[in-house]
Design an enzyme around this catalytic site. Structure first.
Site, PDB file in Angstrom:
ATOM      1  N   ASN A 144       1.033  -1.226   0.223  1.00 14.97           N
ATOM      2  CA  ASN A 144      -0.036   0.329  -0.145  1.00 14.97           C
ATOM      3  C   ASN A 144       1.035   0.997  -0.213  1.00 14.97           C
ATOM      4  O   ASN A 144       2.016   1.412   0.283  1.00 14.97           O
ATOM      5  CB  ASN A 144      -0.545  -0.209   0.963  1.00 14.97           C
ATOM      6  CG  ASN A 144      -0.311   0.893   1.753  1.00 14.97           C
ATOM      7  OD1 ASN A 144       0.004   1.930   2.371  1.00 14.97           O
ATOM      8  ND2 ASN A 144       0.469   0.070   3.004  1.00 14.97           N
ATOM      9  N   GLY A 147      -0.593   6.782   2.046  1.00 15.45           N
ATOM     10  CA  GLY A 147       0.173   8.657   2.027  1.00 15.45           C
ATOM     11  C   GLY A 147      -0.639   8.800   2.691  1.00 15.45           C
ATOM     12  O   GLY A 147      -0.910  10.624   2.590  1.00 15.45           O
ATOM     13  N   PHE A 148      -0.882   8.312   4.016  1.00 17.06           N
ATOM     14  CA  PHE A 148      -2.352   9.178   4.853  1.00 17.06           C
ATOM     15  C   PHE A 148      -3.340   9.819   4.387  1.00 17.06           C
ATOM     16  O   PHE A 148      -3.496  11.346   5.310  1.00 17.06           O
ATOM     17  CB  PHE A 148      -0.770  10.202   5.630  1.00 17.06           C
ATOM     18  CG  PHE A 148      -0.262  10.015   6.586  1.00 17.06           C
ATOM     19  CD1 PHE A 148       0.119   7.893   7.155  1.00 17.06           C
ATOM     20  CD2 PHE A 148       1.242  10.642   7.200  1.00 17.06           C
ATOM     21  CE1 PHE A 148       0.935   7.694   7.650  1.00 17.06           C
ATOM     22  CE2 PHE A 148       1.847   9.663   7.788  1.00 17.06           C
ATOM     23  CZ  PHE A 148       2.145   8.711   7.823  1.00 17.06           C
ATOM     24  N   SER A 210       6.046   5.271   8.264  1.00 16.93           N
ATOM     25  CA  SER A 210       5.532   5.409   7.198  1.00 16.93           C
ATOM     26  C   SER A 210       6.727   5.133   5.775  1.00 16.93           C
ATOM     27  O   SER A 210       6.668   5.823   5.964  1.00 16.93           O
ATOM     28  CB  SER A 210       3.890   5.810   7.066  1.00 16.93           C
ATOM     29  OG  SER A 210       3.440   6.300   5.369  1.00 16.93           O
ATOM     30  N   ASN A 212       5.576   5.808   3.021  1.00 16.08           N
ATOM     31  CA  ASN A 212       4.524   6.815   1.659  1.00 16.08           C
ATOM     32  C   ASN A 212       3.795   8.285   1.984  1.00 16.08           C
ATOM     33  O   ASN A 212       4.170   9.424   1.566  1.00 16.08           O
ATOM     34  CB  ASN A 212       3.515   5.797   1.493  1.00 16.08           C
ATOM     35  CG  ASN A 212       3.218   4.723   1.576  1.00 16.08           C
ATOM     36  OD1 ASN A 212       4.065   4.228   0.552  1.00 16.08           O
ATOM     37  ND2 ASN A 212       2.775   3.930   2.409  1.00 16.08           N
ATOM     38  N   THR A 213       4.786   8.514   2.792  1.00 17.13           N
ATOM     39  CA  THR A 213       5.750  10.464   3.337  1.00 17.13           C
ATOM     40  C   THR A 213       7.024  10.909   2.682  1.00 17.13           C
ATOM     41  O   THR A 213       7.416  10.436   3.989  1.00 17.13           O
ATOM     42  CB  THR A 213       4.811  10.510   4.864  1.00 17.13           C
ATOM     43  OG1 THR A 213       3.360   9.895   4.926  1.00 17.13           O
ATOM     44  CG2 THR A 213       5.059  11.673   4.861  1.00 17.13           C
ATOM     45  N   LYS A 250       6.156   4.397  16.667  1.00 16.19           N
ATOM     46  CA  LYS A 250       6.073   2.974  15.646  1.00 16.19           C
ATOM     47  C   LYS A 250       7.203   3.018  14.601  1.00 16.19           C
ATOM     48  O   LYS A 250       7.348   3.469  14.396  1.00 16.19           O
ATOM     49  CB  LYS A 250       4.517   2.866  15.088  1.00 16.19           C
ATOM     50  CG  LYS A 250       5.077   1.636  13.822  1.00 16.19           C
ATOM     51  CD  LYS A 250       2.837   1.881  13.697  1.00 16.19           C
ATOM     52  CE  LYS A 250       2.783   0.569  12.658  1.00 16.19           C
ATOM     53  NZ  LYS A 250       1.221  -0.035  12.043  1.00 16.19           N
ATOM     54  N   ASN A 281       6.022  -1.452  11.289  1.00 15.38           N
ATOM     55  CA  ASN A 281       5.224  -0.688  10.419  1.00 15.38           C
ATOM     56  C   ASN A 281       5.389  -2.063   9.030  1.00 15.38           C
ATOM     57  O   ASN A 281       6.480  -2.685   8.317  1.00 15.38           O
ATOM     58  CB  ASN A 281       5.724   0.355   9.796  1.00 15.38           C
ATOM     59  CG  ASN A 281       4.301   1.011   9.501  1.00 15.38           C
ATOM     60  OD1 ASN A 281       3.981   0.606   8.463  1.00 15.38           O
ATOM     61  ND2 ASN A 281       4.220   3.081   9.821  1.00 15.38           N
TER      62      ASN A 281
HETATM   63  C1  LIG Z   1      -3.884  -1.126   3.122  1.00 12.88           C
HETATM   64  C2  LIG Z   1      -2.776  -0.503   4.429  1.00 12.88           C
HETATM   65  C3  LIG Z   1      -2.452   0.832   5.320  1.00 12.88           C
HETATM   66  C4  LIG Z   1      -2.026   1.316   6.308  1.00 12.88           C
HETATM   67  N1  LIG Z   1      -1.816   2.284   6.975  1.00 12.88           N
HETATM   68  C5  LIG Z   1      -1.388   2.532   7.612  1.00 12.88           C
HETATM   69  C6  LIG Z   1      -1.214   4.190   9.272  1.00 12.88           C
HETATM   70  O1  LIG Z   1      -2.019   4.991   8.433  1.00 12.88           O
HETATM   71  N2  LIG Z   1      -1.003   4.522   9.647  1.00 12.88           N
HETATM   72  C7  LIG Z   1       0.347   2.930  10.276  1.00 12.88           C
HETATM   73  O2  LIG Z   1       0.852   3.396  11.062  1.00 12.88           O
HETATM   74  N3  LIG Z   1       0.319   1.976   9.800  1.00 12.88           N
HETATM   75  C8  LIG Z   1      -0.313   1.734   8.815  1.00 12.88           C
HETATM   76  N4  LIG Z   1      -0.271   0.714   8.267  1.00 12.88           N
HETATM   77  C9  LIG Z   1       0.033  -0.425   8.850  1.00 12.88           C
HETATM   78  C10 LIG Z   1      -0.469  -1.361   9.587  1.00 12.88           C
HETATM   79  O3  LIG Z   1      -0.927  -0.845  10.771  1.00 12.88           O
HETATM   80  C11 LIG Z   1       0.867  -2.669  10.464  1.00 12.88           C
HETATM   81  O4  LIG Z   1       2.336  -1.628  10.540  1.00 12.88           O
HETATM   82  C12 LIG Z   1       1.255  -3.380   8.925  1.00 12.88           C
HETATM   83  O5  LIG Z   1       0.839  -3.567   8.351  1.00 12.88           O
HETATM   84  C13 LIG Z   1       2.031  -4.855   9.326  1.00 12.88           C
HETATM   85  O6  LIG Z   1       1.025  -5.950  10.092  1.00 12.88           O
HETATM   86  P1  LIG Z   1      -0.226  -7.124   8.636  1.00 12.88           P
HETATM   87  O7  LIG Z   1       1.524  -7.548   8.565  1.00 12.88           O
HETATM   88  O8  LIG Z   1      -0.679  -7.339   9.711  1.00 12.88           O
HETATM   89  O9  LIG Z   1      -0.958  -6.292   8.159  1.00 12.88           O
HETATM   90  C14 LIG Z   1      -1.047  -0.134   6.680  1.00 12.88           C
HETATM   91  C15 LIG Z   1      -0.872  -0.779   6.241  1.00 12.88           C
HETATM   92  C16 LIG Z   1      -1.855  -1.278   5.438  1.00 12.88           C
HETATM   93  C17 LIG Z   1      -1.785  -2.774   4.977  1.00 12.88           C
END
Ligand SMILES: Cc1cc2nc3c(=O)[nH]c(=O)nc-3n(C[C@H](O)[C@H](O)[C@H](O)COP(=O)(O)O)c2cc1C
Length: 392
Positions: A144, A147-148, A210, A212-213, A250, A281
């Protein structure tokens, strides 16, 4: 002529009967065995929707109570003490699912005990152009680059204020803070978040990981991190007179061991300390993936391919901090065994996201019941007893 009409009438009735029967069958099946119904019909259907639309539909379904409350009662062995709160289980929904605080009560009903809203940015912003989410089903992974995309502090705060807090017993509500893409003052973006949400959050997450920023991850560098966390601590001390809301950081899974040591040196100083870490993350690494269509898309990779990397990082940080800083383990948790491995490596609680994308609400009960069996098998009385027991 009349016999033709009669035949048409019969066909029509038959169609109505079949349709009605099928709807009734689906309804009864769903009521009787929601998990079976979900796996057989809803999950395959959701994979036909584009991933971002499926995400929005999923949030709405939980918000409006389309999914029934979880039937599973958390056994005693899943009791967890985390950030001085007593939880019935150690499982949370990671940030990024409920980005705008729409489905908090629903997420609690389907079995999570830690609900993290966000990332939320001070001003509303649209995020990156679409498409920005890609499924890699063969790898049980997702890339993904949202990008917030955020509705901004004000709108999310109002929604959080309207949540029925009495329904959130034994549950933690985290607010995950991000920064606006065009902001030139990252420190201010985070301190604004602390001020805005200090009367509604059970914990804060400073998300500087993240991918993406642009420039965000460089806030993990020693000097920048020290400045950021010092200012955040000052703000927290100013705005909170009675209770101190825990502050979690994080981290990205792509840090070197030297960079991790630098971070630990910062977060253990009095003026720039944190009360917990979230590891991790998404990764910008591209390990060998089966899917050949999307691996080159930019963004953060989550799910199965991230599991070992995040668990290893949990283990390293647990050792470096001598287990003194609580950790939420996240990355590729799909089963009770995956959650258990993170707990043994030093995580006090566990979050999921990608497993929820692929398996929906039934995966919550699956992870919890499998974890309970593993804890009991190994003679632990609760989750806390097992934390870090696999670290030598
Ligand atoms: C579609 C998507 C959007 C995400 N958006 C954020 C976010 O806005 N902020 C954040 O801290 N992590 C975000 N994450 C990261 C997740 O919180 C998590 O740290 C990461 O996906 C690893 O866990 P998983 O393997 O169970 O998905 C996002 C992950 C995905 C898949």
């Amino acid at each position: 002529m009349s016999s033709k009409k009669e035949a048409l009438r019969k066909i029509k009735s038959l169609c109505y009967l079949t349709l009605g029967g099928s709807v009734a069958y689906q309804f009864i099946y769903m009521k009787k065995d929601f998990n079976g119904y979900y796996g057989k019909f809803l999950q395959p259907a959701s994979q036909y929707l584009n991933p971002e639309l499926a995400h929005r539909v999923g949030v709405s379904a939980i918000k409006y109570g389309f999914f029934p409350s979880e039937k599973f009662t958390d056994p005693k062995v899943l009791d967890t003490n985390f950030l001085d709160s007593k939880l019935n289980n150690p499982l949370g929904i990671a940030a990024g699912f409920d980005k705008h605080g729409d489905a908090v009560n629903g997420l609690k009903n389907i079995g999570f005990s830690i609900i993290e809203v966000g990332s939320v940015t001070p001003e509303p912003q649209p995020g990156n152009p679409k498409p920005r989410v890609f499924r890699l089903p063969e790898d049980e992974a997702v890339i993904n680059r949202y990008g917030f995309n955020s509705e901004g502090h004000d709108k999310v705060y109002k929604k959080i204020c309207n949540i029925d807090k009495t329904l959130l017993d034994n549950c933690l509500l985290g607010i995950n803070l991000g920064k606006n893409k065009v902001s030139e003052n990252a420190v201010q973006d985070y301190t604004l978040g602390i001020k805005k949400f200090c009367d509604v959050a059970d914990y804060f997450v400073i998300n500087i990981s993240s991918p993406n920023t642009p420039g965000l991850r460089s806030l993990q560098k020693k000097e920048e991190l020290h400045e950021l966390l010092t200012e955040i601590n000052k703000t927290r001390n100013l705005v909170q007179s009675t209770k101190k809301i825990p502050l979690l950081l994080k981290l990205a899974p792509d840090l070197t061991i030297e960079e991790i040591k630098d971070i630990v040196s910062v977060i253990t100083k009095k003026e720039s300390k944190v009360d917990g870490l979230i590891i991790s993350n998404t990764t910008i690494d591209r390990p060998l993936l089966i899917n050949k269509t999307f691996p080159n898309e930019t963004g953060g990779l989550s799910g199965r391919p991230l599991a070992n990397k995040s668990t290893e990082m949990i283990r390293n940080v647990y050792k470096l901090t001598k287990g003194k800083i609580p950790i939420i383990g996240v990355g590729g948790v799909f089963t009770g065994q995956d959650a258990y491995e993170k707990i043994l490596a030093g995580a006090s609680a566990v979050q999921i996201y990608t497993a929820f994308i692929y398996h929906g609400p039934p995966v919550i009960t699956k992870i919890k019941s499998e974890l309970a069996e593993l804890l009991e098998r190994d003679g632990y009385k609760n989750v806390n007893e097992a934390v870090g027991k696999g670290v030598k």
